[in-house]
Design an enzyme around this catalytic site. Structure first.
Site, PDB file in Angstrom:
ATOM      1  N   SER A 260       0.774  -1.242   0.000  1.00  0.00           N
ATOM      2  CA  SER A 260       0.000   0.000   0.000  1.00  0.00           C
ATOM      3  C   SER A 260       0.804   1.291   0.000  1.00  0.00           C
ATOM      4  O   SER A 260       0.434   2.247  -0.672  1.00  0.00           O
ATOM      5  CB  SER A 260      -0.926   0.013   1.219  1.00  0.00           C
ATOM      6  OG  SER A 260      -1.621   1.233   1.293  1.00  0.00           O
ATOM      7  N   ALA A 261       1.865   1.360   0.796  1.00  0.00           N
ATOM      8  CA  ALA A 261       2.551   2.640   1.027  1.00  0.00           C
ATOM      9  C   ALA A 261       3.017   3.279  -0.286  1.00  0.00           C
ATOM     10  O   ALA A 261       3.440   2.575  -1.199  1.00  0.00           O
ATOM     11  CB  ALA A 261       3.742   2.416   1.958  1.00  0.00           C
ATOM     12  N   ASP A 310       4.302  -8.848   5.655  1.00  0.00           N
ATOM     13  CA  ASP A 310       5.100  -9.155   4.467  1.00  0.00           C
ATOM     14  C   ASP A 310       4.156  -9.753   3.430  1.00  0.00           C
ATOM     15  O   ASP A 310       3.520 -10.790   3.676  1.00  0.00           O
ATOM     16  CB  ASP A 310       6.197 -10.150   4.842  1.00  0.00           C
ATOM     17  CG  ASP A 310       7.151 -10.435   3.692  1.00  0.00           C
ATOM     18  OD1 ASP A 310       6.774 -10.192   2.530  1.00  0.00           O
ATOM     19  OD2 ASP A 310       8.267 -10.911   3.956  1.00  0.00           O
ATOM     20  N   ASP A 328       0.067  -4.033  -5.981  1.00  0.00           N
ATOM     21  CA  ASP A 328       0.917  -3.118  -6.744  1.00  0.00           C
ATOM     22  C   ASP A 328       2.348  -3.473  -6.355  1.00  0.00           C
ATOM     23  O   ASP A 328       2.941  -2.843  -5.484  1.00  0.00           O
ATOM     24  CB  ASP A 328       0.572  -1.667  -6.398  1.00  0.00           C
ATOM     25  CG  ASP A 328       1.314  -0.673  -7.265  1.00  0.00           C
ATOM     26  OD1 ASP A 328       1.210  -0.768  -8.493  1.00  0.00           O
ATOM     27  OD2 ASP A 328       2.012   0.197  -6.711  1.00  0.00           O
ATOM     28  N   CYS A 381       4.600  -0.292 -12.063  1.00  0.00           N
ATOM     29  CA  CYS A 381       4.982   0.940 -12.759  1.00  0.00           C
ATOM     30  C   CYS A 381       6.209   0.681 -13.630  1.00  0.00           C
ATOM     31  O   CYS A 381       7.067   1.541 -13.794  1.00  0.00           O
ATOM     32  CB  CYS A 381       5.239   2.079 -11.777  1.00  0.00           C
ATOM     33  SG  CYS A 381       6.511   1.746 -10.541  1.00  0.00           S
TER      34      CYS A 381
END
EC number: 2.1.1.176
Length: 443
Positions: A260-261, A310, A328, A381
């Site tokens: 998430s971060a 983790d 992600d 990304c």
């Protein structure tokens, strides 16, 4: 008074020699030193420009240094790098000023080396129009020099996307990015924010891919603006915004974001769900989860639950509970070189191969948390097909209970839709490169 070029040299040393992140160390120096607005902009331009064109700059310097760049003092090398960048890519700084500043700066290190700096820069100015830098190599070598990319990365893009698309990726990865913000639908509407920004002197335009995206073409630091501080907007690239949109979230769902971060996607998911249901925002590092909480608090979001876990390790409490699971995953970042140009110099083939193993472990683990008829969303990304297309094919082959669900966000020149349903977003003037796949669990 702080010398702008000296500050740029210090930042480059940390990024190129100490593996620091450009955005973080740049922010530290700009906030710490007594700099006016013009100096801040100049330092930012020099740092990112030098990182962006380091391959080309070093190739030029190697033509004028007897022993090449490899054996040169780090500070002197970076003084030469920022000077060649200014002479080759900027036209607003007089040439004599660039050379004089470089010589004076290098004198602080060594009077003898300052003479070397002076000689190299003046030699470049005399010969730049008659020496065919980068013209004598093969096709790949010429692309390396023209767009300033390491050879292995040029070969990867050309082999995976073909010459035309591959060169477009190289070209667009050097575009200086604008700031894009996401309107927080929990607090404001689009027109309201647009008008407020214009009243504050910002030049804005509509986003390209997302309805809640607004592009800042010109204006002061957006994070200092009251709209940002009050949670009306948050900074996020449009490619990243598409992830939450593609997830088809609805009110009162349970959503798990395993990586998430700093929380951009988690918060966007919460906004689309009207701050209902539960969004479990997970990360391996507690300090990064603090950023998620900080973002959620600023945006007025209450339904995010942070968990330090983790993503590769199984957590029984999440077994089969989620309507949507987002991964992600950590990746090579080859799609966000516009924003982090040091990626060109900090990544290599071995590091990517190590990442693929981690990505696949996360995929297998995350699949256990999806309930029947729920969806697993995989995003990166990067533009490396080994981390994207091949990972998806591998996962579907191993997990026949999942099937790809087609994604279609409309016709855009920089979006490639695979027949199986996933999508690749190529970098363009306003968006980063990205990859998104959506899989539904049928049994």
């Amino acid at each position: 008074m702080t010398n702008s070029r000296n500050t740029a040299v210090k930042i480059l040393k940390k990024v190129l020699h100490n593996n620091a992140y450009s955005n973080i160390v740049l922010s530290e120096y700009l906030n710490r030193e007594n700099l006016d607005r013009r100096d801040r902009a100049f330092i930012t331009e020099i740092v990112y420009g030098t990182l962006r064109y380091k391959y080309t700059i070093d190739s030029i310097l190697n033509s004028f240094l007897k022993n090449g760049v490899g054996k040169l003092d780090e500070d002197i090398l970076n003084i030469l790098r920022i000077s060649i960048f200014q002479l080759r890519y900027l036209d607003k700084v007089p040439e004599f000023a660039v050379v004089n500043e470089a010589v004076e700066l290098s004198k602080r290190k060594s009077f003898k080396l300052s003479r070397l700096v002076n000689g190299v820069l003046r030699n470049y100015l005399r010969k730049r129009n008659i020496v065919g830098f980068g013209q004598n190599g093969d096709k790949i070598g010429r692309l390396c020099f023209k767009y300033s990319f390491p050879r292995w990365m040029v070969e990867l893009f050309i082999s995976q996307y073909g010459e035309g698309v591959g060169e477009t990726i190289l070209k667009n990865s050097n575009i200086v990015p604008k700031i894009t913000v996401r309107i927080n639908s929990l607090k404001a509407d689009y027109k309201q924010v647009w008008n407020k920004l214009e009243e504050s002197g910002y030049d804005v335009e509509r986003g390209t891919l997302c309805r809640e995206a607004l592009i800042i073409k010109k204006g002061s630091s957006i994070e200092s603006n009251s709209l940002f501080k009050r949670g009306y907007i948050t900074v996020q690239d449009e490619s990243s915004m598409l992830v939450a949109r593609i997830m088809d979230v609805k009110e009162n769902m349970t959503v798990l974001d395993l990586c998430s971060a700093p929380g951009g996607k988690s918060c966007h998911i919460s906004e689309l769900m009207g701050d209902t249901g539960k969004v479990y925002a997970c990360d391996l590092h507690e300090n990064k989860l603090a950023l998620v909480r900080e973002n959620a608090d600023r945006l007025g979001i209450k339904n995010i639950i942070c968990n330090k876990i983790d993503a590769e390790e199984y957590v029984e409490q999440f077994q089969g509970i989620s309507d949507r699971v987002l991964i992600d995953v950590p990746c090579s970042g080859l799609g966000i070189i516009r924003k982090k140009p040091e990626i060109k110099w900090t990544k290599n083939k071995n590091s990517i191969n190590n990442l693929i193993k981690i990505q696949r472990n996360i995929m297998i683990n995350a699949s256990k948390y999806v309930k029947k008829s729920g969806k697993l969303i995989y995003s990166t990304c990067t533009l490396n097909k080994m981390e994207n297309d091949e990972n998806i094919r591998w996962f579907i082959g191993k997990n026949p209970q999942f099937k790809l669900e087609k994604i279609n966000c409309g016709d855009f020149e920089n979006i490639i839709y695979n027949r199986g349903g996933y999508m690749t977003i190529l970098p363009s003037e306003n968006v980063d490169g990205f990859f998104i796949a959506k899989m539904i669990k049928y049994r």
